[in-house]
Design an enzyme around this catalytic site. Structure first.
Site, PDB file in Angstrom:
ATOM      1  N   CYS A  79       4.713  -3.193  -5.283  1.00 46.99           N
ATOM      2  CA  CYS A  79       4.299  -4.440  -5.233  1.00 46.99           C
ATOM      3  C   CYS A  79       4.823  -4.849  -6.789  1.00 46.99           C
ATOM      4  O   CYS A  79       5.979  -5.373  -6.980  1.00 46.99           O
ATOM      5  CB  CYS A  79       2.894  -4.963  -4.946  1.00 46.99           C
ATOM      6  N   HIS A 167       1.893  -2.749   0.345  1.00 49.34           N
ATOM      7  CA  HIS A 167       0.008  -1.657  -0.701  1.00 49.34           C
ATOM      8  C   HIS A 167       0.050  -0.266   0.545  1.00 49.34           C
ATOM      9  O   HIS A 167      -0.115  -0.817   2.496  1.00 49.34           O
ATOM     10  CB  HIS A 167      -1.029  -2.083  -0.622  1.00 49.34           C
ATOM     11  N   GLU A 169      -1.397   2.214  -0.032  1.00 46.68           N
ATOM     12  CA  GLU A 169      -2.462   2.769  -0.683  1.00 46.68           C
ATOM     13  C   GLU A 169      -3.634   1.685   0.482  1.00 46.68           C
ATOM     14  O   GLU A 169      -4.921   2.796   0.358  1.00 46.68           O
ATOM     15  CB  GLU A 169      -2.559   2.341  -1.745  1.00 46.68           C
TER      16      GLU A 169
END
Length: 509
Positions: A79, A167, A169
């Site tokens: 990002c 993202h 994660e």
């Protein structure tokens, strides 16, 4: 030498999630501020640049020194990190025409690229940014797009450098863990040897070297962190460790006796201190939650200091500090705004002139539990719910009195033992009861009552940073409510808290 991934933090709310996903692969990683990180040595196998609420276009944008990283080590920008690697190396980042936030589909994936090997075209990813890459620098190649974002992912040719504008994660990126594995294990070639057993072995060996024949004291709380720290130290130095368990009178019903019995049964050298009256005398009539916390912290230090002074030739103070505490103390913008003060032994080292040893400072909460399991700690300790340092004092809203504390202990005992009896305790992260500063009308028999109300609170979480209320069975809540009202004099109403964190906190004070 322990191999690791460095994560440079630009202030994203998701940075700790990156670390957690990497560690789930049994790969060690560390989080450091983008502007204050160690020079990479042979132990560093790769670097990840986190996201950020900031913009790379800001006048005071966050700019790391990557001179010893980019082009020399595998590098992944996430990002903001991806946009930095474009904006500062010849490309262009501009405001998005519409804010790119939420679920998207990653299309046109280059499955020959090592970052996306085994990733399915159209896989769901999670976007969260107000800027977007509109032109990549020369020598960059797009390897994945979404419907709205052409440069959803890119690779720098002739470098082990990648950038992704989503993202990986977060849970909503369905194949994010695979992407992180592709980077850390595949590209960086990290050995997956960061396991609880390896941590126990290396930590005990390090403690033996660090402490030798020195004496150590540790303040036990009965919780998982301090307990696991104590048993690691016990394995390393045995009777040279003295644990002090202070009963502040604010523990659960019979908790002090139960925990002391379990500690002694496991061979720990523990001194139990019954100091309840000292704490309760100071707290009587106090309403403000911060004042309660400060009184409890001050009295704890006084009691602990007096008891520790009886142990001769002590050189070290052990603490159950865990990794989120370490990260917070060196965060990008300094410690986060104080929501509430925390009760700990932070004032002791200066007062007592002791060295500090923190055997768990590299671990997240769930890792502490796994290490405890590797140490073969009993479930009574290992699976205990987190419990606030100030204890039941901050679950009595309003004025603190012994009478209210006695009522709360009885209600809390019914709720917690009910969870155990009905097989629900282990599915809950944390549970407790709040005694509310309100009274309500009720009817018992033929009599009108005007008595206290309590709120039951139970949440599910991984580490307490976020939490959702537990969806406990209505039948169970009905049974517990009925038992509380029938058995505890002074209570005529029970409610259940269905708030999540955020926006609420787990505790009410």
């Amino acid at each position: 030498m322990l191999e690791k991934i460095l994560i440079l933090d630009f202030g994203s709310q998701y940075t700790q999630l990156i670390a957690r996903r990497i560690r789930e692969l049994n790969v060690y990683c560390e989080i450091h501020p983008f502007n204050h990180f160690p020079a990479p040595d042979d132990s560093v196998k790769g670097v990840i640049l986190s996201g950020s609420p900031a913009s790379v276009r800001d006048k005071n944008a966050l700019v790391p020194d990557l001179s010893e990283i980019k082009g020399k080590l595998p590098l992944l920008g996430v990002c903001y990190g991806a946009q930095h690697l474009v904006h500062n190396f010849g490309g262009e980042v501009a405001p998005s025409s519409t804010r790119e936030y939420g679920r998207a589909r990653l299309l046109n994936i280059n499955n020959n690229d090592p970052l996306f090997q085994g990733i399915n075209p159209g896989t769901q990813v999670w976007m969260s940014h107000a800027d977007t890459i509109v032109r990549i620098p020369e020598g960059y190649e797009i390897i994945g797009s979404t419907t709205d974002v052409e440069a959803g992912a890119y690779r720098v040719l002739n470098e082990n450098t990648w950038g992704i504008q989503f993202h990986p994660e977060v849970y909503h990126t369905t194949e994010g863990s695979k992407m992180i594995s592709n980077f850390t294990v595949g590209i960086c070639k990290c050995s997956q040897n960061w396991t609880p057993d390896s941590f126990v072995e290396s930590t005990i060996n390090n403690l033996k070297v660090q402490l030798a024949d020195d004496k150590v004291i540790l303040g036990l709380s009965g919780g998982v962190d301090s307990s696991v720290a104590a048993f690691l130290l016990h394995r390393a130095i045995g009777k040279n460790l003295t644990c002090i368990f202070v009963d502040n009178g604010l523990l659960r019903k019979n908790e002090f006796e139960k925990v002391m019995e379990s500690y002694l049964g496991l061979g720990l050298n523990v001194i139990g201190v019954d100091a309840g009256d000292i704490f309760l005398d100071q707290l009587e009539g106090i309403s403000d939650p911060e004042t309660k916390r400060k009184i409890i912290g001050r009295v704890f230090i006084e009691v602990f200091d007096a008891e520790a002074g009886k142990v001769k030739d002590v050189k070290w103070l052990a603490q159950g500090t865990i990794y989120p505490d370490v990260i917070e103390s060196v965060s990008v913008n300094g410690p986060s705004a104080t929501i509430k003060s925390h009760h700990n032994v932070g004032g002791l080292p200066e007062k007592m002139h002791l060295g500090v040893v923190e055997p768990l400072r590299l671990l997240f909460k769930d890792e502490v539990r796994r290490v405890g399991a590797a140490l073969h700690l009993p479930d009574f300790i290992l699976k205990r719910h987190p419990f606030p340092g100030p204890g039941l004092a901050i679950r009595i809203l309003g004025k603190m009195t012994r009478e209210k504390l006695d009522i709360l202990k009885e209600v809390d005992d019914i709720f917690i033992e009910g969870l155990r009896k009905h097989g629900l305790y282990d599915s809950v992260w944390q549970a407790g009861v709040i005694l509310l500063p309100v009274q309500s009308v009720g009817v018992m028999g033929d009599e009108r009552t005007y008595e206290n109300a309590v709120a039951l609170r139970a949440v599910v979480s991984t580490d307490g940073m976020t939490a959702d209320f537990s969806h406990l069975p209505w039948e169970f809540l009905g049974i517990v409510s009925n038992e509380i009202i029938n058995r505890v004099k002074g209570i005529n109403r029970v409610v259940y808290d269905i708030s999540s964190k955020p926006p609420s906190t787990i505790e009410w004070e």
